[in-house]
Motif scaffolding. Structure first.
Motif, short mmCIF file in Angstrom:
data_model
loop_
_atom_site.label_atom_id
_atom_site.label_comp_id
_atom_site.label_asym_id
_atom_site.label_seq_id
_atom_site.Cartn_x
_atom_site.Cartn_y
_atom_site.Cartn_z
N SER A 138 -28.36 -39.91 -11.88
CA SER A 138 -27.18 -40.02 -10.87
C SER A 138 -27.26 -40.88 -9.75
N GLU A 139 -28.25 -41.76 -9.69
CA GLU A 139 -28.36 -42.93 -8.65
C GLU A 139 -27.89 -44.30 -9.38
N ASP A 151 -26.59 -47.50 -10.29
CA ASP A 151 -25.34 -48.48 -9.66
C ASP A 151 -25.68 -49.90 -10.00
N ARG A 166 -21.90 -38.04 -11.48
CA ARG A 166 -22.97 -37.32 -10.89
C ARG A 166 -22.93 -35.62 -10.70
N SER A 170 -36.55 -41.64 -9.87
CA SER A 170 -35.96 -42.66 -9.75
C SER A 170 -35.91 -43.84 -10.75
#
Length: 273
Positions: A190-191, A193, A128, A68
């Motif tokens: 991909s996370e 934001d 993504r 992450s």
């Protein structure tokens, strides 16, 4: 040099004046500290330059599972803790720039400034999906499947033709990347934001990209800079995604033009595109 941070063993290099402010360099996915080779001598006469192999890359440990961005940011602060460095100027390219944005939100007290280079601030569905597809190919066919598509996407055609030595160097770096490290990092990307949080960032920011970057083009990076108060924007000519390898001197000029005034206690000066 190896240090322990956040449950992982990291490979790093520390060069330059021992009494100087620290610039920490963070590379992109499927690369390693070698992308900074031409940049470090341009910085190390005035700064202490710390570069590290990200989790699962280069000579750092490859832990399993999805990573992450918060984990990758904690890796950075853990490395600083292990070296007893309170604050640093941080410059990240591609994935490293995304880690920089995470640090701007999670650990602004540890960052004197952050340069977000060749990096996005959000992950639309197409982005993504691309990482899901690349991870599947890497799992099925190994990192060799990533070599040609990555090089053709990351560098301008002219640089590819002029510098076969650099292309071979990058091919070797990609091949040596752990599949676990690649796929774990792809999950982190991909996370992404962060763009919506840019108006609230208090750390001085530089946004830099290559004029021909396909992964983080000026049309994506310039609007990010416009959302961040008092931030700067630099666009390097004749450069693609790994802009520091194509234009190391221009990259150094932009980075030092941003950092030098801050290190001297003055506001950063506007940079020209």
């Amino acid at each position: 040099m190896k240090v322990e941070s956040n449950g992982c063993t990291f490979n790093l290099s520390l060069e330059g004046r021992a009494d100087a402010p620290v610039i920490m360099l963070s590379h992109g996915i499927a690369t390693d500290i070698g992308i900074w080779d031409d940049l470090v001598p341009l910085l190390a006469t005035r700064y202490r330059v710390l570069r590290y192999d990200s989790r699962g890359h280069g000579a750092s440990e490859a832990t399993q599972g999805a990573y992450s961005l918060s984990q990758l940011a904690d890796d950075v602060t853990g490395i600083l803790d292990a070296l007893e460095i309170d604050r640093a100027h941080f410059a990240g390219l591609s994935m490293g720039g995304m880690v920089g944005l995470e640090l701007a939100l999670r650990a602004p007290e540890r960052m004197t400034s952050i340069a977000v280079c060749n990096a996005r601030g959000s992950a639309p569905a197409q982005y993504r999906d691309a990482w899901t597809d690349r991870s599947r190919k890497a799992r099925e066919g190994g990192m060799e499947t990533m070599v040609e598509p990555s090089i053709s996407r990351w560098f301008t055609p002219g640089f590819q033709a002029r510098r076969p030595d650099a292309m071979e160097k990058m091919a070797g770096i990609i091949r040596r990347t752990s599949v676990d490290g690649y796929c774990g990092s792809a999950a982190a990307l991909s996370e992404l934001d962060h763009e919506k949080h840019l108006p609230a960032v208090t750390v001085p920011l530089l946004f830099l990209t290559g004029a021909e970057d396909q992964g983080a083009p000026p049309s994506v990076v310039r609007p990010m800079q416009e959302k961040a108060p008092a931030s700067l924007y630099v666009e390097l000519p004749d450069a693609g995604h790994i802009s520091v390898m194509e234009q190391p001197r221009l990259f150094a000029e932009a980075l030092l033009g941003f950092i030098d005034p801050i290190a001297a206690g003055a506001p950063a000066q506007p940079a020209h595109a």
